[in-house]
Design an enzyme around this catalytic site. Structure first.
Site, PDB file in Angstrom:
ATOM      1  N   THR A 529       0.860  -1.182   0.000  1.00 49.91           N
ATOM      2  CA  THR A 529       0.000   0.000   0.000  1.00 49.91           C
ATOM      3  C   THR A 529       0.895   1.230   0.000  1.00 49.91           C
ATOM      4  O   THR A 529       1.908   1.270   0.698  1.00 49.91           O
ATOM      5  CB  THR A 529      -0.930   0.007   1.226  1.00 49.91           C
ATOM      6  OG1 THR A 529      -1.746  -1.158   1.163  1.00 49.91           O
ATOM      7  CG2 THR A 529      -1.823   1.236   1.237  1.00 49.91           C
ATOM      8  N   PHE A 531       1.215   5.044   0.954  1.00 52.03           N
ATOM      9  CA  PHE A 531       0.651   6.030   1.870  1.00 52.03           C
ATOM     10  C   PHE A 531       1.269   7.390   1.575  1.00 52.03           C
ATOM     11  O   PHE A 531       2.459   7.477   1.265  1.00 52.03           O
ATOM     12  CB  PHE A 531       0.978   5.665   3.327  1.00 52.03           C
ATOM     13  CG  PHE A 531       0.295   4.422   3.829  1.00 52.03           C
ATOM     14  CD1 PHE A 531       0.811   3.170   3.531  1.00 52.03           C
ATOM     15  CD2 PHE A 531      -0.857   4.496   4.591  1.00 52.03           C
ATOM     16  CE1 PHE A 531       0.188   2.019   3.984  1.00 52.03           C
ATOM     17  CE2 PHE A 531      -1.489   3.350   5.053  1.00 52.03           C
ATOM     18  CZ  PHE A 531      -0.966   2.105   4.750  1.00 52.03           C
TER      19      PHE A 531
END
Ligand code: PEP
Ligand code: MN
Length: 625
Positions: A529, A531
């Site tokens: 992921t 961020f």
């Protein structure tokens, strides 16, 4: 001595060379390589090289300095890839050989084999003839054990590697095995080595307990020098040293040393190398990082009851975890471990962002992945501020309550987190940094809850999407949407739910003292992921810019904007469109680009873009992760 052949040598010329070698009282062994082919002159020490130099088809005659010739890189510069059916050892792929120390009974072996095959293991190990230090210990099942191994191969398709201890058993073992293992205690059993060369099955040659690398390579040479078997795999399994904290000392130095000196593939056995279950995974990872072509791992469905080597055997769950770790580490050293087929590309890993000592806002409870990302960026000492929603993270930053916020924006399996894109337009904040985090999901429940009791799963839609393959295996579960992974773990605990489980990080399980029912349930270990870090003020510098704009509704409008980046030599790294709220069929375009950036370049790019857009906002200029 080696006779280097001219490329495209005629068959008759080759035969004449081999005949000349025999006449000189030596044996010729042809070694065909990608870069060059040679005839090695084996056996006689007093052969005069000049007698071969003038023969047709000869390019060069060289003396080999090493006591092992055929195993040396001098004779064959390119790597040997040992093929066992559709499994290759020594190529780009890392191989995993796994199985129990010994074949104990049919049920246990078949159950282990089924589970290993389902995990993606391609080679099954298991001893039917066991070299035990004590004559009173279990000595193996003998031929009965070999039959069970062959049955496991039939039902799973895995290849079988098993040990042969005596020359008169080679033919028997070779009838059932795909790879013959020569154990550490037999590395210099020269009759056994020669007998193994005869059957023409690949040989896994383990390093003797006190053998030097040179002695080991000479043992390999015994097999190669027959000219009948060139498929030797070396296996480092630890050597005897003064150290007593581990069963042996796993000599990982041997891996690069061997790769330099020999073309043969190198496998590492961290099970015998350490003798301790908890050391097996780190040393297996280290072996692959050091360049090993594969690992050999002992495992058992119930290690405490194993008839041999239980203390160093992994459970099958631990094998699963090890495979996922190996799969993730292999590309770092330019290798692959394919446990399934398709792979998204692996993003580069480099932390880089602003630093701060005040609290960083993130969405979720303590233990959330966003909090982990905040630690990755700002360091372990950072104070974090759990926040119920993404919108409130933006509000905390805009109000000055928190100088920074950390937000997920996209995931390699689940895609973009659109809400945060929309909020970036709505709020007056800047992106000042980013990081990429590998996300490993666990299924977490109250202590005492068993997997069979689970009926309901509390999952963030993003987490559920990332674990889609696992969830599909349990169609009877109802999936309840939550927007806080760690928070759902806390809720299941507080409500004492006995039939519920949550998808969250193992940190969340530890934080709330909950049980992990299954670890690594994401559909693919390459699950990352991205961020971003937001702040009120822009970052001072960076090599990446994020923008959002809208274009007029006419042909070529989007093209005109993209042309601006192309003309300036800027590297467009992302383009995503989102509908504009309240304006059906109109879209915003989110663009990331990279390049040699300074304020002037960014300002000039923005100026050019403004000519072709109806709306434009710079979201931030920041260091790329
Ligand atoms: C084995 O792999 O089963 C074994 C006995 O190993 P080693 O020969 O390395 O001790
Ligand atoms: Mn063993």
């Amino acid at each position: 001595m080696i006779i280097v052949l001219r490329p495209g040598i005629a068959e008759a010329e080759l035969q004449a060379i081999e005949e000349a070698v025999r006449k000189a009282g030596a044996s010729p062994v042809l070694v065909e390589g990608r870069e060059r082919s040679v005839v090695a002159v084996i056996g006689a020490s007093k052969v005069d090289e000049r007698q071969f130099e003038l023969l047709p088809g000869v390019s060069q005659v060289l003396r080999v300095g090493k006591p092992y010739k055929l195993a040396s890189r001098e004779v064959k510069p390119d790597d040997t890839v040992v093929r066992v059916g559709d499994v290759s050892i020594g190529g780009e792929q890392i191989v995993v050989m796994a199985g129990p120390c010994s074949v104990e009974n049919r049920k246990m072996l078949l159950e282990t084999a089924d589970r290993l095959a389902a995990l993606g293991v391609t080679i099954l190990r298991g001893g039917a003839f066991k070299p035990r230090t004590s004559p009173y210990a279990f000595q193996g099942m003998g031929e009965e054990g070999l039959k069970i191994l062959a049955e496991a191969r039939e039902r799973t398709g895995m290849k079988v590697v098993t040990e042969v201890m005596a020359p008169d058993k080679v033919e028997l073992v070779a009838r059932y095995a795909d790879i013959l293992q020569i154990g550490a205690r037999n590395m210099q059993n020269f009759d056994l080595l020669k007998e193994c060369a005869e059957v023409r099955k690949p040989v896994l040659l383990k390093r003797g307990l006190s053998a030097t690398i040179e002695e080991w390579l000479q043992a390999a040479e015994y097999i190669l020098s027959t000219g009948k078997n060139r498929d030797v795999i070396l296996c480092e399994r630890g050597i005897r040293t003064f150290e007593t904290a581990t069963r042996n000392t796993l000599d990982l130095n041997a891996v690069p040393v061997l790769h330099e000196r020999t073309h043969l593939p190198v496998v590492v056995d961290p099970s015998h190398g350490t003798g301790v279950r908890t050391y097996v995974e780190p040393m297996a990872l280290a072996a692959v990082a050091a360049g090993a072509d594969g690992v050999m791992i002992e495992c058992h469905p119930d290690p405490d009851r194993a008839l041999s080597d239980g203390p160093q055997s992994l459970t099958l769950e631990l094998v699963g975890r090890l495979l996922r770790e190996l799969e993730a580490i292999a590309p770092v050293v330019g290798r692959r471990l394919d446990l399934s087929t398709k792979r998204p590309p692996r993003p580069a890993r480099r932390a880089g962002a602003a630093a701060g000592s005040d609290a960083v806002a993130f969405q979720g409870e303590h233990g959330a992945f966003s909090e982990k990302a905040a630690r990755q960026i700002f360091g372990d000492g950072v104070r974090t501020s759990p926040t119920p929603s993404f919108r409130e993270v933006f509000e905390k930053v805009v109000s000055g309550e928190c100088p920074y916020g950390v937000l997920p924006v996209e995931n390699t399996l689940g895609g973009s987190i659109h809400q945060n894109f929309d909020l970036l337009v709505e709020f007056d904040v800047r992106i000042v940094g980013e990081t990429k985090l590998r996300v490993v999901h666990s299924l977490i429940a109250n202590r005492g809850t068993r997997l069979e009791q689970v009926r309901r799963i509390y999952a963030h839609p993003q987490a559920a999407a990332q674990c889609e393959r696992f969830l599909r295996q349990h169609p009877s579960w109802s999936i309840l949407q939550v927007y806080d992974t760690a928070g759902s773990v806390k809720m299941i605990k507080e409500e004492k739910l006995a039939d519920a489980a949550a998808i969250a990080s193992s940190e969340a399980a530890r934080r709330f003292d909950m049980e992990i029912l299954k670890e690594g349930i994401e559909s693919d270990p390459q699950n990352y992921t991205r961020f971003i870090v937001i702040a009120r003020e822009p970052a001072r510098s960076g090599d990446k810019v994020s923008l959002v704009y809208a274009t007029p509704n006419r042909p070529g409008a989007l093209f005109r904007t993209l042309e601006v980046f192309a003309r300036r030599g800027l590297d467009l790294t992302k383009l995503e469109s989102r509908p504009i709220a309240g304006k059906p069929w109109e879209y915003l375009f989110y663009v990331d680009f990279r390049g040699e950036l300074d304020e002037k370049v960014v300002a000039a790019t923005v100026k050019d873009l403004k000519e072709h857009t109806t709306f434009l906002k710079v979201l931030g200029c920041y260091p790329a992760a």
